[in-house]
Design an enzyme around this catalytic site. Structure first.
Site, PDB file in Angstrom:
ATOM      1  N   GLY A 127       0.828  -1.202   0.000  1.00 53.13           N
ATOM      2  CA  GLY A 127       0.000   0.000   0.000  1.00 53.13           C
ATOM      3  C   GLY A 127       0.859   1.247   0.000  1.00 53.13           C
ATOM      4  N   ASP A 128       0.597   2.145   0.959  1.00 52.14           N
ATOM      5  CA  ASP A 128       1.413   3.361   1.079  1.00 52.14           C
ATOM      6  C   ASP A 128       2.352   3.262   2.276  1.00 52.14           C
ATOM      7  OD1 ASP A 128      -0.659   3.498   2.948  1.00 52.14           O
ATOM      8  OD2 ASP A 128      -0.657   5.679   2.973  1.00 52.14           O
ATOM      9  N   GLU A 129       2.684   2.032   2.680  1.00 48.44           N
ATOM     10  CA  GLU A 129       3.597   1.812   3.802  1.00 48.44           C
ATOM     11  C   GLU A 129       5.015   1.544   3.296  1.00 48.44           C
ATOM     12  OE1 GLU A 129       2.063  -0.833   6.997  1.00 48.44           O
ATOM     13  OE2 GLU A 129       0.416  -1.160   5.592  1.00 48.44           O
TER      14      GLU A 129
END
Length: 239
Positions: A127-129
């Site tokens: 994801g955006d991690e």
């Protein structure tokens, strides 16, 4: 094999003994392996890297994290684990579409890696991690300067971005061996510090503090209790 320019070509040779015109001969088949090698290299790359950003993936990050434990124990030096995620990334996908979200992730990866040195590894966990390992730190304050450099690089990136208000990150930092002596513990603690950074206003970084773990655990227990409270008829009308 070697081509006319002197460059080596990987090849496979297959030899068979045959009879030809009543005489024994050898038949040799030559297969050019360049395309196969490229395909194998690509498969190997995808197994260890994120297909979108080209960064190492979670498996590569965990392997590197475990690899750093022993030498840092032996040298009594510290290293830092950073957890990052993008602030309001969901809004980018909702307003501009997933293509814009993917482009943003690639831009973030390029921007952050540009301020890291060759001993520092950035990975996309999903994801955006994102996560970063910074090794051989002389003091925890060095980790703070790395986090400040990342936030400043993204601030500069904002100035040329059409989605400027969304390009920021919150960062949580955990230090080996002060905060944990194993990879899983370091990543968990960095994630806990990230949670604090997001509650403190976003676009900031926070080191792990002992009280953070208690606060996060209590909040998650409260969230769990609230999710099941209606089914259990545990709510009472007070006013």
């Amino acid at each position: 094999m070697r081509d006319v320019n002197g460059q080596f070509i990987p090849a496979e040779f297959i030899l068979r003994s045959i009879d030809f015109a009543g005489q024994p001969h050898h038949a040799i088949a030559v297969r050019d392996l360049r395309d196969r090698r490229k395909a194998e290299e690509h498969i190997h790359f995808l197994a260890h890297h994120d297909a979108l950003t080209g960064l190492p993936n979670r498996n590569s990050f965990n392997a590197r994290l475990d690899k750093e434990i022993e030498p840092h124990q032996a040298s009594a030096q510290s290293f830092a684990v950073f957890c990052l995620d993008l602030d309001r990334f969901k809004e980018v996908n909702d307003l501009f579409g997933h293509a814009a979200g993917d482009a943003l992730l690639k831009r973030i990866a390029k921007c952050v890696t540009s301020v890291l040195d060759r001993n520092q590894m950035m990975a996309r966990l999903g994801g955006d991690e994102f996560a970063i390992i910074a090794t051989n730190l002389s003091s925890p304050s060095v980790a703070g300067r790395i986090a400040e450099n990342i936030i400043e690089a993204l601030r500069i990136e904002n100035e040329s971005s059409t989605t400027a208000s969304f390009v920021s990150t919150s960062i949580g930092v955990a230090i080996f061996p002060n905060d944990a002596r194993d990879g899983r513990g370091l990543l968990t603690h960095a994630d806990t510090a990230l949670y604090r950074a997001k509650t403190d206003g976003r676009g900031v970084y926070r080191f792990l503090e002992a009280a953070m773990g208690v606060e996060v655990r209590d909040r998650r227990m409260l969230e769990h209790d609230l999710r099941t409270a209606i089914a259990r008829q545990e709510f009472e009308l007070a006013y």
